[in-house]
Enzyme design. Structure first.
Site, mmCIF file in Angstrom:
data_model
loop_
_atom_site.group_PDB
_atom_site.id
_atom_site.type_symbol
_atom_site.label_atom_id
_atom_site.label_comp_id
_atom_site.label_asym_id
_atom_site.label_seq_id
_atom_site.Cartn_x
_atom_site.Cartn_y
_atom_site.Cartn_z
ATOM 1 N N LYS A 25 0.844 -1.204 0.000
ATOM 2 C CA LYS A 25 0.000 0.000 0.000
ATOM 3 C C LYS A 25 0.878 1.253 0.000
ATOM 4 O O LYS A 25 0.626 2.196 -0.752
ATOM 5 C CB LYS A 25 -0.878 0.000 1.251
ATOM 6 C CG LYS A 25 -1.563 1.318 1.544
ATOM 7 C CD LYS A 25 -2.426 1.285 2.788
ATOM 8 C CE LYS A 25 -1.664 1.468 4.048
ATOM 9 N NZ LYS A 25 -1.310 2.865 4.363
ATOM 10 N N ASN A 26 1.934 1.225 0.815
ATOM 11 C CA ASN A 26 2.734 2.439 1.005
ATOM 12 C C ASN A 26 3.753 2.662 -0.095
ATOM 13 O O ASN A 26 4.500 3.636 -0.065
ATOM 14 C CB ASN A 26 3.400 2.420 2.390
ATOM 15 C CG ASN A 26 2.360 2.548 3.487
ATOM 16 O OD1 ASN A 26 1.196 2.851 3.212
ATOM 17 N ND2 ASN A 26 2.761 2.293 4.715
ATOM 18 N N ASP A 62 4.999 0.503 11.859
ATOM 19 C CA ASP A 62 3.751 -0.100 11.355
ATOM 20 C C ASP A 62 3.562 -1.536 11.806
ATOM 21 O O ASP A 62 2.509 -2.126 11.551
ATOM 22 C CB ASP A 62 3.711 -0.049 9.817
ATOM 23 C CG ASP A 62 3.546 1.364 9.324
ATOM 24 O OD1 ASP A 62 3.741 1.601 8.124
ATOM 25 O OD2 ASP A 62 3.242 2.245 10.152
ATOM 26 N N ARG A 83 -8.500 -0.425 4.836
ATOM 27 C CA ARG A 83 -7.628 0.563 4.161
ATOM 28 C C ARG A 83 -6.319 -0.087 3.727
ATOM 29 O O ARG A 83 -5.670 0.364 2.802
ATOM 30 C CB ARG A 83 -7.308 1.725 5.118
ATOM 31 C CG ARG A 83 -8.496 2.575 5.470
ATOM 32 C CD ARG A 83 -8.118 3.731 6.352
ATOM 33 N NE ARG A 83 -7.087 4.567 5.738
ATOM 34 C CZ ARG A 83 -6.629 5.686 6.289
ATOM 35 N NH1 ARG A 83 -7.098 6.080 7.470
ATOM 36 N NH2 ARG A 83 -5.721 6.415 5.705
ATOM 37 N N ARG A 129 0.272 15.077 12.730
ATOM 38 C CA ARG A 129 1.105 14.653 11.596
ATOM 39 C C ARG A 129 1.235 15.856 10.662
ATOM 40 O O ARG A 129 0.588 15.967 9.652
ATOM 41 C CB ARG A 129 0.471 13.449 10.901
ATOM 42 C CG ARG A 129 0.428 12.249 11.822
ATOM 43 C CD ARG A 129 -0.266 11.080 11.199
ATOM 44 N NE ARG A 129 0.585 10.385 10.233
ATOM 45 C CZ ARG A 129 0.126 9.358 9.504
ATOM 46 N NH1 ARG A 129 -1.130 9.025 9.597
ATOM 47 N NH2 ARG A 129 0.926 8.733 8.656
ATOM 48 N N CYS A 187 -5.134 8.470 9.992
ATOM 49 C CA CYS A 187 -5.260 7.737 11.251
ATOM 50 C C CYS A 187 -5.067 8.689 12.444
ATOM 51 O O CYS A 187 -4.621 9.795 12.306
ATOM 52 C CB CYS A 187 -4.167 6.682 11.335
ATOM 53 S SG CYS A 187 -4.405 5.373 10.185
HETATM 54 C C1 EPZ Z 1 4.359 6.839 6.099
HETATM 55 O O1 EPZ Z 1 3.600 7.867 6.712
HETATM 56 C C2 EPZ Z 1 3.435 5.633 6.036
HETATM 57 N N1 EPZ Z 1 2.275 5.941 5.217
HETATM 58 C C3 EPZ Z 1 2.997 5.244 7.450
HETATM 59 O O2 EPZ Z 1 2.206 4.057 7.352
HETATM 60 C C4 EPZ Z 1 4.241 4.936 8.281
HETATM 61 O O3 EPZ Z 1 3.846 4.656 9.613
HETATM 62 C C5 EPZ Z 1 5.195 6.142 8.258
HETATM 63 O O4 EPZ Z 1 5.512 6.500 6.896
HETATM 64 C C6 EPZ Z 1 6.503 5.854 8.980
HETATM 65 O O5 EPZ Z 1 7.125 4.744 8.402
HETATM 66 C C7 EPZ Z 1 2.408 5.908 3.858
HETATM 67 O O6 EPZ Z 1 3.463 5.636 3.333
HETATM 68 C C8 EPZ Z 1 1.164 6.200 3.068
HETATM 69 P P1 EPZ Z 1 6.522 10.169 8.162
HETATM 70 P P2 EPZ Z 1 4.171 9.395 6.731
HETATM 71 O O7 EPZ Z 1 6.433 11.424 7.383
HETATM 72 O O8 EPZ Z 1 4.896 9.673 5.479
HETATM 73 C C9 EPZ Z 1 6.623 13.456 11.592
HETATM 74 C C10 EPZ Z 1 0.382 2.644 7.721
HETATM 75 O O9 EPZ Z 1 -0.003 2.087 8.750
HETATM 76 N N2 EPZ Z 1 6.531 14.443 10.503
HETATM 77 O O10 EPZ Z 1 7.701 9.265 7.961
HETATM 78 O O11 EPZ Z 1 3.052 10.276 7.125
HETATM 79 C C11 EPZ Z 1 5.346 12.627 11.729
HETATM 80 O O12 EPZ Z 1 4.400 13.308 12.535
HETATM 81 C C12 EPZ Z 1 0.830 4.081 7.763
HETATM 82 O O13 EPZ Z 1 0.475 2.074 6.596
HETATM 83 C C13 EPZ Z 1 6.686 15.801 10.819
HETATM 84 O O14 EPZ Z 1 6.862 16.171 11.973
HETATM 85 O O15 EPZ Z 1 5.209 9.291 7.942
HETATM 86 C C14 EPZ Z 1 5.845 11.368 12.382
HETATM 87 O O16 EPZ Z 1 5.969 11.579 13.780
HETATM 88 C C15 EPZ Z 1 0.622 4.712 9.134
HETATM 89 N N3 EPZ Z 1 6.610 16.715 9.808
HETATM 90 C C16 EPZ Z 1 7.241 11.195 11.780
HETATM 91 O O17 EPZ Z 1 7.613 12.473 11.252
HETATM 92 C C17 EPZ Z 1 6.424 16.350 8.503
HETATM 93 O O18 EPZ Z 1 6.391 17.239 7.620
HETATM 94 C C18 EPZ Z 1 7.298 10.170 10.664
HETATM 95 O O19 EPZ Z 1 6.335 10.535 9.715
HETATM 96 C C19 EPZ Z 1 6.274 14.972 8.205
HETATM 97 C C20 EPZ Z 1 6.343 14.038 9.217
#
Ligand code: EPZ
Length: 430
Positions: free
Chosen positions: A31-32, A314, A406, A131, A126
């Site tokens: 999915k990701n 995840d 999802r 985020r 979620c």
């Molecule tokens: C991706 O989300 C995945 N989703 C998530 O999977 C996964 O948990 C996550 O990466 C971490 O591996 C998809 O790929 C669609 P991040 P993403 O940006 O990109 C903070 C699932 O269950 N952050 O790596 O949103 C954020 O709040 C889902 O399949 C900022 O502060 O994750 C988090 O604490 C859930 N500012 C951390 O970084 C930003 O601009 C990691 O988030 C962006 C992120």
């Protein structure tokens, strides 16, 4: 405009626990990986992107609807997807789709690069704590975009984006993907430093290369992208879903059974397999298959979630579920999200013993769990509750399954093929 029909699935299921799972599962497309790759189609102008191994999930349907709203045509059948992108597309995304799925934010980079303007409501998704999109927006600004936040939406405007050196404060998966796609049409070369290294990043880079982008370093912490004037049609494949694979392997162990997953490279799951072995599961890798087998009571372990190749956030709820029945204590530190422990209350309803301090959960293993009525608050928590229901004594009803649909294609059929006893209520009539 082509659209992808939306299948509604049941919102609750009842599981009868106590039966060891056994059998083999073919892993779905990730999915990701599919979501950012679908967003990358927006970079095309009067061209097409053909994809194989796309999973049929609610989030994929949402992204299909988003692309169609922007003016693309999407055909999707049996895992094969064709996205036809016209010369002119919309640059404003609809609030109802963006609120539904945080991954909608992945169209921000491509739209800004391709249209010179993108308007997007701040996303939902979620309940994983706040985020923000600050890393995404700072990177686009570095490339010359003017960013305006007003009325709960962000507007990015730019002439042609310019290559820049962007250092991420955290190896954010989404920010790395958005900026890679934005850089693909920028003038000059972009370096993304402290980039995310997940396999899904490399899948996106591979598809962008097939579309004509020069990209090097994906999978390492520095990615170099040289922007092009135009990209061209391409065909590519989505990699297997490592998180789905881990979920079924852990379900095999928690039910004292033996489950094999086929079609996933073990290196995508190394940190998970190592931690499962450390806890006492029997892990075997052979001939393109991974088998996880119960060989006696598990021992408590320490887990800290980290960016790839560390232990994936995840699979944190699923690992916690596994450890609720281990001998002794486990310490689980969720270091990626500031609020990804909300499933603990539901685990406790089934008899799990868990204390929480800040982002650290202390799990005290118990000898058995008891079936209960529980609510899934997000995708991976829902999968973990299903695992617990399969291991607990008696019946467990899991509600809030729209979160599970999802990210898990054919979950009921797959679990039933492993011997799980699952009843599902008919989907609510809309
Ligand atoms: C991706 O989300 C995945 N989703 C998530 O999977 C996964 O948990 C996550 O990466 C971490 O591996 C998809 O790929 C669609 P991040 P993403 O940006 O990109 C903070 C699932 O269950 N952050 O790596 O949103 C954020 O709040 C889902 O399949 C900022 O502060 O994750 C988090 O604490 C859930 N500012 C951390 O970084 C930003 O601009 C990691 O988030 C962006 C992120």
């Amino acid at each position: 405009m082509g659209t992808h029909g939306e299948k509604r699935l049941a919102d609750e299921m009842t599981l009868t626990g106590g039966r060891p799972l056994a059998g083999t599962i073919n892993v779905q497309g990730a999915k990701n990986a599919a979501l950012p790759v679908m967003a990358a189609a927006i970079l095309l102008r009067g061209q097409s992107l053909r994809l194989e191994c796309v999973p049929d999930l609610y989030d994929i349907q949402t992204m299909c609807r988003l692309l169609c709203h922007l003016g693309a045509e999407v055909e999707f059948e049996n895992g094969c997807m064709t996205i036809n992108v016209p010369d002119e597309i919309e640059c404003e995304t609809p609030v109802e789709l963006v609120r539904k799925m945080r991954a909608s934010s992945l169209v921000l980079g491509p739209l800004t690069a391709r249209c010179g303007r993108a308007v997007m409501p701040l996303p939902g998704g979620c309940d994983l704590g706040s985020r923000p999109l600050d890393f995404h927006l700072k990177g686009l600004a570095k490339m010359g975009a003017d960013i305006e936040l007003k009325g709960g939406a962000v507007t990015a405007t730019a002439g042609r984006l310019k290559g820049a050196t962007i250092t991420l404060d955290f190896p954010s998966v989404g920010a790395t993907e958005n900026l890679m796609m934005a850089a693909s049409l920028a003038e000059g070369t972009t370096f993304i430093e402290n980039a995310a290294k997940e396999p899904e990043i490399s899948n996106l880079a591979e598809i962008l290369r097939l579309m004509g982008v020069q990209i090097k370093g994906d999978g390492t912490e520095i990615i170099r992208i040289t922007g092009m004037n135009e990209l061209h049609s391409a065909s590519g494949e989505i990699i297997p879903d490592r998180i789905e694979a881990a979920t079924y392997l852990m379900a095999g162990v928690i039910t004292k059974g033996c489950v094999t997953v086929r079609g996933i490279a073990p290196e995508f799951l190394e940190s998970v397999l190592n931690k499962m072995e450390e806890a006492g599961a029997d892990i075997d890798v052979f001939n393109g298959e991974i088998t996880a087998k119960w060989k006696g009571p598990l021992q408590g372990v320490t887990v800290k979630t980290l960016p790839y190749p560390g232990f994936p956030t995840d699979t944190q709820p699923q690992m916690m579920a596994l450890l609720t029945l281990a001998n002794g204590n486990s310490v689980i530190h969720e270091s990626v999200f500031d609020s990804r422990l909300l499933h603990i209350d539901e685990f406790r309803k089934m008899g799990a013993k868990i204390e929480v301090q800040d982002n650290v959960a202390i799990v005290t293993g118990v000898s058995k769990l008891t079936g209960a009525e529980v609510l899934s608050s997000n995708l991976r928590a829902g999968a973990a509750l299903i695992m617990l229901g399969l291991a607990a004594e008696g019946k467990t009803t899991v509600r809030g399954l729209e979160h599970v649909w999802r990210g898990y294609e054919g979950l009921v059929e797959k679990f039933r093929s492993l011997g799980a006893e699952i009843e599902i209520a008919e989907p609510a009539v809309e």
